[in-house]
Motif scaffolding. Structure first.
Motif, short mmCIF file in Angstrom:
data_model
loop_
_atom_site.label_atom_id
_atom_site.label_comp_id
_atom_site.label_asym_id
_atom_site.label_seq_id
_atom_site.Cartn_x
_atom_site.Cartn_y
_atom_site.Cartn_z
N LEU A 3 0.78 -1.23 0.00
CA LEU A 3 0.00 0.00 0.00
C LEU A 3 0.82 1.29 0.00
O LEU A 3 0.24 2.36 -0.13
N ASP A 4 2.11 1.22 0.13
CA ASP A 4 2.94 2.42 0.10
C ASP A 4 3.51 2.56 -1.31
O ASP A 4 4.24 1.69 -1.78
N ALA A 5 3.18 3.64 -1.99
CA ALA A 5 3.57 3.82 -3.40
C ALA A 5 5.08 3.75 -3.59
O ALA A 5 5.56 3.13 -4.54
N GLU A 6 5.83 4.37 -2.70
CA GLU A 6 7.29 4.37 -2.84
C GLU A 6 7.86 2.96 -2.68
O GLU A 6 8.70 2.52 -3.47
N ARG A 7 7.40 2.23 -1.70
CA ARG A 7 7.87 0.85 -1.52
C ARG A 7 7.42 -0.04 -2.67
O ARG A 7 8.18 -0.88 -3.14
N PHE A 8 6.18 0.13 -3.12
CA PHE A 8 5.69 -0.67 -4.24
C PHE A 8 6.58 -0.44 -5.46
O PHE A 8 7.01 -1.38 -6.12
N SER A 9 6.87 0.82 -5.75
CA SER A 9 7.74 1.15 -6.89
C SER A 9 9.14 0.59 -6.71
O SER A 9 9.76 0.15 -7.68
N SER A 10 9.62 0.59 -5.47
CA SER A 10 10.99 0.10 -5.24
C SER A 10 11.12 -1.39 -5.53
O SER A 10 12.12 -1.83 -6.07
N PHE A 11 10.12 -2.20 -5.21
CA PHE A 11 10.27 -3.63 -5.48
C PHE A 11 9.83 -4.02 -6.88
O PHE A 11 10.27 -5.04 -7.40
N THR A 12 8.97 -3.21 -7.53
CA THR A 12 8.55 -3.56 -8.89
C THR A 12 9.38 -2.86 -9.95
O THR A 12 9.43 -3.31 -11.10
N GLY A 13 10.00 -1.74 -9.60
CA GLY A 13 10.75 -0.96 -10.57
C GLY A 13 9.85 -0.19 -11.51
O GLY A 13 10.29 0.30 -12.55
N ALA A 14 8.56 -0.05 -11.17
CA ALA A 14 7.60 0.64 -12.03
C ALA A 14 6.85 1.71 -11.23
O ALA A 14 6.67 1.57 -10.02
N PRO A 15 6.39 2.76 -11.90
CA PRO A 15 5.67 3.82 -11.20
C PRO A 15 4.38 3.32 -10.55
O PRO A 15 3.67 2.48 -11.09
N ALA A 16 4.10 3.86 -9.36
CA ALA A 16 2.88 3.53 -8.63
C ALA A 16 2.36 4.77 -7.92
O ALA A 16 3.13 5.57 -7.39
N VAL A 17 1.06 4.93 -7.93
CA VAL A 17 0.38 5.98 -7.18
C VAL A 17 -0.69 5.26 -6.38
O VAL A 17 -1.53 4.55 -6.95
N ILE A 18 -0.66 5.41 -5.05
CA ILE A 18 -1.61 4.70 -4.20
C ILE A 18 -2.16 5.65 -3.14
O ILE A 18 -1.39 6.19 -2.34
N ASP A 19 -3.45 5.86 -3.14
CA ASP A 19 -4.12 6.60 -2.08
C ASP A 19 -4.59 5.55 -1.08
O ASP A 19 -5.59 4.87 -1.30
N ARG A 20 -3.86 5.42 0.00
CA ARG A 20 -4.02 4.28 0.91
C ARG A 20 -5.11 4.44 1.96
O ARG A 20 -4.92 4.13 3.12
N VAL A 21 -6.27 4.88 1.52
CA VAL A 21 -7.43 4.98 2.39
C VAL A 21 -8.58 4.19 1.75
O VAL A 21 -8.58 4.00 0.53
N PRO A 22 -9.56 3.73 2.54
CA PRO A 22 -10.72 3.09 1.93
C PRO A 22 -11.36 4.05 0.92
O PRO A 22 -11.58 5.22 1.22
#
Length: 129
Positions: free
Chosen positions: A23-42
């Motif tokens: 759920l953290d965009a920066e961490r997601f991008s770090s392990f996938t190597g691809a851009p991510a934008v995540i608004d981590r609320v319901p």
């Protein structure tokens, strides 16, 4: 749309950390190597892999549960599936029970393999980096 993907994976990390990876965009991008934008609320929207995957968070229970309306960008307008990540700490590791349902039948093989290739394996590599 009757097929279901059910996978159980273990990570040598806490459920709290795996929740953050998902759920953290920066961490997601770090392990996938691809851009991510995540608004981590319901109700928050997400865009993963540079917009190849988009959706909305439906239910979030920190460190325990993520339920998302999830879709591949090439699916028909308004077609969403449900991705459910259930996390639990288990003897110093995280047990993740994953269920994916409501996707087009012809997408089964790509999705089933893709969860391993694009999520589980990169998370494991990220944990040891």
């Amino acid at each position: 749309m009757t097929q279901r993907i059910h996978q159980v994976v273990k990570f040598l990390a806490s459920s709290e950390l795996i929740y953050e990876y998902l759920l953290d965009a920066e961490r997601f991008s770090s392990f996938t190597g691809a851009p991510a934008v995540i608004d981590r609320v319901p109700g928050g929207e997400f865009s993963l892999f540079g917009g190849q995957i988009v959706g909305r968070n439906i239910e979030l229970n920190p460190s325990e549960l993520i339920v998302q309306a999830w879709r591949v960008g090439g699916w028909g307008r308004g077609e969403y599936s449900i991705a459910r990540f259930e996390l639990a700490n288990d003897s110093g590791a995280c047990s993740l029970t994953f269920d994916h349902l409501g996707f087009p039948e012809e997408a089964f093989d790509n999705l089933d393999a893709g969860w391993h290739q694009m999520y589980w394996e990169p998370i494991r590599r990220g944990l040891v980096a």
